[in-house]
Design an enzyme around this catalytic site. Structure first.
Site, short mmCIF file in Angstrom:
data_model
loop_
_atom_site.label_atom_id
_atom_site.label_comp_id
_atom_site.label_asym_id
_atom_site.label_seq_id
_atom_site.Cartn_x
_atom_site.Cartn_y
_atom_site.Cartn_z
CD GLU A 81 -5.83 -43.00 6.65
OE1 GLU A 81 -4.92 -43.48 7.36
OE2 GLU A 81 -5.61 -42.20 5.73
CE1 TYR A 99 -2.69 -40.77 10.51
CE2 TYR A 99 -3.70 -42.95 10.34
CZ TYR A 99 -3.16 -41.83 9.75
OH TYR A 99 -3.10 -41.75 8.39
CG ASP A 120 1.29 -40.92 8.84
OD1 ASP A 120 2.06 -39.94 8.92
OD2 ASP A 120 1.03 -41.47 7.76
CB CYS A 169 10.59 -35.80 4.32
SG CYS A 169 11.51 -35.41 5.82
CB CYS A 228 16.84 -31.48 1.60
SG CYS A 228 16.85 -32.57 3.03
CB CYS A 278 11.95 -30.70 0.55
SG CYS A 278 10.76 -30.53 1.89
CB CYS A 298 13.53 -27.94 6.83
SG CYS A 298 13.97 -29.49 7.62
S1 SF4 Z 1 14.04 -30.14 3.90
FE1 SF4 Z 1 13.43 -30.98 5.89
S2 SF4 Z 1 11.30 -31.61 5.59
FE2 SF4 Z 1 12.20 -31.35 3.56
S3 SF4 Z 1 13.01 -33.37 2.96
FE3 SF4 Z 1 14.68 -32.26 3.94
S4 SF4 Z 1 14.56 -32.89 6.07
FE4 SF4 Z 1 12.60 -33.38 5.16
#
Ligand code: SF4
Length: 352
Positions: free
Chosen positions: A43, A125, A143, A195, A202, A205, A211
């Site tokens: 880290e 952090y 982070d 992301c 997305c 994701c 989101c």
């Molecule tokens: S859906 Fe939202 S959190 Fe997922 S990659 Fe797209 S912008 Fe990022």
């Protein structure tokens, strides 16, 4: 955590169980926590530095110093040289100070976030990351990757850095009590692989259903950033003094920029707030080219002055050492001076 926050944590951990990055300082998802020494070391190295750049340094550090006690007993010059190239050298000095303090406590890192925070070099952090990853404590770990994911997830409209308070608060709402370390690492992995700053994926994701940035079809707008101030430019000189296949190197003072590192002698550019002290070269000094280098708060044009005289005694009167040119890569020069050395050797036709 309300139901939708639980959904975020559950979806993310499910994704992490399959897609976790395999990194040398990590445990597999759901397995026993890794050695706190390795978590802490990684880290600290990862602050402001990419995973790809850190891997070889991490492997070398744990090979040479496999425990916090071994690192605490290491020679400071050797640690600084092993750190060379990772940048932000105050981290290496703090690393050693922290290792000594933990070794003094019997080699055991505290598990509590606040106690970790009191150790040298551990900011909010790093303390949270070590508490969560090495000890499974529930801690809010934010982070740059997490900052990006959360600012998109909640469409945080305020610009950074002021938005950090809101981003931390949002992160707190989705951080689970169980598997807090896996959750923190899952957020980091999602930010690093899905992301991403540009063209987030997305469709792949696990958080897309929750989101807000995706809902508004504008994920790349987040995090919102305040306009950048122009970075000031400085200039300085470094001196290349060569004799019989060796170059004169000095050790920089322990405090200040690149403190404690081996370096070429220079004209004190780092101590001049806004100076551009590059008076013309005179006598046996010849121009050897310019190295452009970016530090966080300013850019530097380092003018190389090459000594072509034959009276070395006054130049080498203060503390330093003749370093053989054929092993200059082993000197542990920080990137700025390694670039200057490459330039000098290329100008002299001593390297390709
Ligand atoms: S859906 Fe939202 S959190 Fe997922 S990659 Fe797209 S912008 Fe990022």
């Amino acid at each position: 955590m309300d139901a939708s926050s639980q959904d975020v944590a559950r979806a993310l951990l499910g994704w992490y169980d399959v897609h976790a990055r395999d990194l040398p300082w990590r445990a597999r998802p759901g397995c026993a926590a890794p050695d706190p020494y390795r978590v802490w070391l990684s880290e600290v190295m990862l602050q402001q530095t990419t995973v790809a750049a850190v891997k070889s340094y991490f492997a070398e550090f744990v090979r040479r110093w496999p425990s916090v006690e071994a690192l605490a007993a290491a020679d400071e010059g050797e640690v600084m040289a092993a750190w060379a190239g990772l940048g932000y050298y105050a981290r290496a000095r703090n690393l050693l100070a922290c290792a000594k303090e933990v070794a003094g406590r019997g080699g055991t890192f505290p598990a509590d976030e606040l106690e970790l925070r009191a150790l040298p070099g551990l900011g909010a952090y790093t303390a949270a990351a070590v508490a969560a990853i090495a000890f499974g404590q529930r801690a809010v770990v934010v982070d740059a990757n997490v900052e990006r994911v959360v600012s998109r997830l909640f469409a945080v409209a305020a610009p950074l850095p002021g938005a950090r308070v809101a981003i931390r608060r949002h992160t707190d709402t989705i951080t689970p009590s169980e598997r807090a370390g896996d959750f923190a690492q899952a957020m980091m992995d999602l930010g690093a692989t899905i992301c991403t700053p540009r063209a987030p994926r997305c469709l792949l994701c696990p958080l897309s259903a929750s989101c807000l940035a995706r809902l508004h079809a504008e994920p790349e707008q987040f995090p919102v950033k305040a306009p950048k101030k122009a970075r000031p430019q400085r200039a300085g000189k470094a001196f290349w003094i060569e004799r019989d296949g060796a170059v004169w190197l000095v050790r920089r003072p322990g405090k200040g920029m690149l403190g404690g590192m081996r370096a070429l002698p220079d004209d004190g550019w780092s101590a001049r707030a806004n100076g551009n002290g590059t008076p013309p070269l005179m006598g046996p000094w010849q121009p050897g080219g310019v190295v452009a280098h970016g530090f966080t708060h300013f850019g530097l044009d380092l003018h190389l002055a090459v000594y072509e005289g034959d009276d070395w005694s006054s130049l080498t009167a203060s503390e330093g050492e003749w370093w053989p040119l054929d092993s200059i890569d082993d000197a542990g020069l920080p990137t700025l001076f390694a670039k200057a050395a490459r330039l000098a050797l290329a100008e002299a036709g001593e390297v390709g």
